[in-house]
Design a protein around this motif. Sequence first.
Motif, PDB file in Angstrom:
ATOM      1  N   ILE A  80      -2.969   2.958   4.031  1.00 40.43           N
ATOM      2  CA  ILE A  80      -2.989   4.426   4.061  1.00 40.43           C
ATOM      3  C   ILE A  80      -3.986   5.092   3.121  1.00 40.43           C
ATOM      4  CG2 ILE A  80      -0.560   4.536   4.770  1.00 40.43           C
ATOM      5  CD1 ILE A  80       0.086   5.306   1.823  1.00 40.43           C
ATOM      6  N   VAL A  81      -4.783   4.331   2.380  1.00 38.72           N
ATOM      7  CA  VAL A  81      -5.670   4.951   1.389  1.00 38.72           C
ATOM      8  C   VAL A  81      -7.031   5.235   2.027  1.00 38.72           C
ATOM      9  CG1 VAL A  81      -6.751   4.710  -0.874  1.00 38.72           C
ATOM     10  CG2 VAL A  81      -4.460   3.780  -0.485  1.00 38.72           C
ATOM     11  N   VAL A  82      -7.356   6.512   2.184  1.00 39.79           N
ATOM     12  CA  VAL A  82      -8.557   6.906   2.919  1.00 39.79           C
ATOM     13  C   VAL A  82      -9.840   6.303   2.331  1.00 39.79           C
ATOM     14  CG1 VAL A  82     -10.016   8.867   3.552  1.00 39.79           C
ATOM     15  CG2 VAL A  82      -7.548   8.974   3.923  1.00 39.79           C
ATOM     16  N   PRO A  83     -10.109   6.417   1.019  1.00 41.72           N
ATOM     17  CA  PRO A  83     -11.355   5.827   0.495  1.00 41.72           C
ATOM     18  C   PRO A  83     -11.444   4.321   0.733  1.00 41.72           C
ATOM     19  CG  PRO A  83     -10.397   7.325  -1.110  1.00 41.72           C
ATOM     20  CD  PRO A  83      -9.375   7.139  -0.039  1.00 41.72           C
ATOM     21  N   ARG A 170       2.987  13.594  13.174  1.00 43.42           N
ATOM     22  CA  ARG A 170       1.760  13.763  12.385  1.00 43.42           C
ATOM     23  C   ARG A 170       2.109  14.425  11.055  1.00 43.42           C
ATOM     24  NH1 ARG A 170      -1.893  16.044  17.448  1.00 43.42           N
ATOM     25  NH2 ARG A 170      -2.208  14.016  18.474  1.00 43.42           N
ATOM     26  N   TYR A 171       2.163  13.609  10.002  1.00 42.87           N
ATOM     27  CA  TYR A 171       2.536  14.116   8.681  1.00 42.87           C
ATOM     28  C   TYR A 171       1.393  14.911   8.069  1.00 42.87           C
ATOM     29  CZ  TYR A 171       5.466   9.828   8.870  1.00 42.87           C
ATOM     30  OH  TYR A 171       6.303   8.807   9.226  1.00 42.87           O
ATOM     31  N   PHE A 172       1.787  15.938   7.318  1.00 45.69           N
ATOM     32  CA  PHE A 172       0.814  16.608   6.470  1.00 45.69           C
ATOM     33  C   PHE A 172       0.969  15.999   5.065  1.00 45.69           C
ATOM     34  CE2 PHE A 172       0.110  18.656  10.265  1.00 45.69           C
ATOM     35  CZ  PHE A 172      -1.009  19.466  10.166  1.00 45.69           C
ATOM     36  N   ASN A 173       1.112  16.729   3.993  1.00 44.13           N
ATOM     37  CA  ASN A 173       1.122  16.114   2.651  1.00 44.13           C
ATOM     38  C   ASN A 173       2.553  15.853   2.199  1.00 44.13           C
ATOM     39  OD1 ASN A 173      -1.587  17.251   2.972  1.00 44.13           O
ATOM     40  ND2 ASN A 173      -1.866  16.639   0.852  1.00 44.13           N
ATOM     41  N   HIS A 192      -2.028  10.928  -4.117  1.00 44.36           N
ATOM     42  CA  HIS A 192      -1.559  12.261  -3.759  1.00 44.36           C
ATOM     43  C   HIS A 192      -1.507  13.175  -4.979  1.00 44.36           C
ATOM     44  CE1 HIS A 192      -0.730  10.764   0.181  1.00 44.36           C
ATOM     45  NE2 HIS A 192       0.125   9.871  -0.271  1.00 44.36           N
ATOM     46  N   LEU A 193      -1.862  14.437  -4.772  1.00 42.63           N
ATOM     47  CA  LEU A 193      -1.997  15.383  -5.880  1.00 42.63           C
ATOM     48  C   LEU A 193      -0.721  15.518  -6.707  1.00 42.63           C
ATOM     49  CD1 LEU A 193      -3.470  17.597  -7.477  1.00 42.63           C
ATOM     50  CD2 LEU A 193      -2.774  19.216  -5.683  1.00 42.63           C
ATOM     51  N   ILE A 194       0.422  15.704  -6.070  1.00 42.30           N
ATOM     52  CA  ILE A 194       1.652  15.936  -6.834  1.00 42.30           C
ATOM     53  C   ILE A 194       2.024  14.713  -7.657  1.00 42.30           C
ATOM     54  CG2 ILE A 194       4.152  16.320  -6.615  1.00 42.30           C
ATOM     55  CD1 ILE A 194       3.518  18.396  -4.452  1.00 42.30           C
ATOM     56  N   VAL A 198       2.237  14.893 -11.778  1.00 41.96           N
ATOM     57  CA  VAL A 198       3.411  14.588 -12.612  1.00 41.96           C
ATOM     58  C   VAL A 198       3.122  13.414 -13.548  1.00 41.96           C
ATOM     59  CG1 VAL A 198       5.042  15.598 -10.977  1.00 41.96           C
ATOM     60  CG2 VAL A 198       4.560  13.147 -10.851  1.00 41.96           C
ATOM     61  N   LYS A 199       2.302  12.476 -13.113  1.00 45.18           N
ATOM     62  CA  LYS A 199       1.903  11.386 -14.010  1.00 45.18           C
ATOM     63  C   LYS A 199       1.145  11.946 -15.219  1.00 45.18           C
ATOM     64  CE  LYS A 199       1.492   7.502 -10.706  1.00 45.18           C
ATOM     65  NZ  LYS A 199       2.291   6.500 -11.428  1.00 45.18           N
ATOM     66  N   THR A 200       0.269  12.895 -14.966  1.00 48.35           N
ATOM     67  CA  THR A 200      -0.508  13.501 -16.054  1.00 48.35           C
ATOM     68  C   THR A 200       0.417  14.291 -16.975  1.00 48.35           C
ATOM     69  OG1 THR A 200      -2.348  13.701 -14.483  1.00 48.35           O
ATOM     70  CG2 THR A 200      -2.568  14.841 -16.580  1.00 48.35           C
ATOM     71  N   ALA A 201       1.357  15.008 -16.408  1.00 40.64           N
ATOM     72  CA  ALA A 201       2.305  15.788 -17.210  1.00 40.64           C
ATOM     73  C   ALA A 201       3.130  14.903 -18.142  1.00 40.64           C
ATOM     74  CB  ALA A 201       3.226  16.587 -16.292  1.00 40.64           C
ATOM     75  N   LEU A 202       3.379  13.671 -17.702  1.00 40.83           N
ATOM     76  CA  LEU A 202       4.184  12.742 -18.497  1.00 40.83           C
ATOM     77  C   LEU A 202       3.332  11.866 -19.422  1.00 40.83           C
ATOM     78  CD1 LEU A 202       6.756  11.654 -15.766  1.00 40.83           C
ATOM     79  CD2 LEU A 202       7.165  13.169 -17.712  1.00 40.83           C
TER      80      LEU A 202
END
Length: 329
Positions: A80-83, A170-173, A192-194, A198-202
């Motif tokens: 599932i990883v686009v890059p 067809r899923y969105f985010n 994924h952004l969220i 949250v990883k950055t916040a922690l």
Amino acid sequence: MSSKIKIFVTGGAGYIGSHVVKALGERGYSVLTYDNLSYGHRDSVLYGELVVADLADKEALRMTFEKFKPDAVIHFAASIVVPESVREPLKYYKNNFCNTVNLIEACIEHGVKNFIFSSSAAVYGIPKNCPVSEDEPLNPINPYGRTKAMVESLLADVSQAKDFRYISLRYFNVAGADSTGRLGQRRADATHLITLAVKTALGKRPYLEIYGTDYPTKDGTCIRDYIHVDDLADAHILAMEYLMNRGKSEIFNCGYGHGYSVREVVEATKRVSGADFKVIETARREGDPPELVADSKKIKTSLRWIPKYDNLEYIVKTALEWERKLPLF
């Protein structure tokens, strides 16, 4: 529907799949998860049986079908990883398309007529219209999106030739975590952004990058439609029950029908976490549409899907609570 109904779930040890297995188990269905555990986790399968095997293994697939005798298949297993799909297209065509051919062959061979497919808004590429309806032309711009579109074409052709019905979601985010705190996103390479926010916040990441601040949107950053994983799980149950009640083959967008900008997600994460983490603004990424929001009227009308968690702060809160439980690295 009773517990006599048997559901075969590929990729059920992964992020979205495990939430669907949980939802199926809670509703009394008999569930079998078929997963090679390349990214999934054994302890994420909260209900039913787990068979550790690969969809490329036709013999293992055949034996599992013969033993379990499923009434329906829900197919998540995919890369599932686009890059990564751009760097390693063969991996994506083999896993996402060729292995799905194996799975559909097994369904036809064993008389399984009901099939739910985990598709993606990536099939639209950069759509001309927003919100995006299911009638929008498909124009995927990377191998990941192309493999999803190819499977949708395959399903349409097989359903014309055989007694076989499908729903493509067809899923969105997709974001957030199980409201009871037992499941969530566990991939170390999640993009994924969220999840990254949250990883950055922690303190698990030194900073969060914003890719592009000059888009033609309200604050210059991309807008996306974020759907809570528990609402998406409910959509799968409704889709499966619709097919089991002799519904016709269909394609549905899965999103809330409105979006949030990257800056809005960042601010929501800061509010929920209480952490004022570092954000770095950088250049656009190639292929990012300014806005990607689902027109979700069709699924709400046809399946009577009523989302319960359409709230950005709640989505972030469940993601944050889950991330707190995971190791630092």
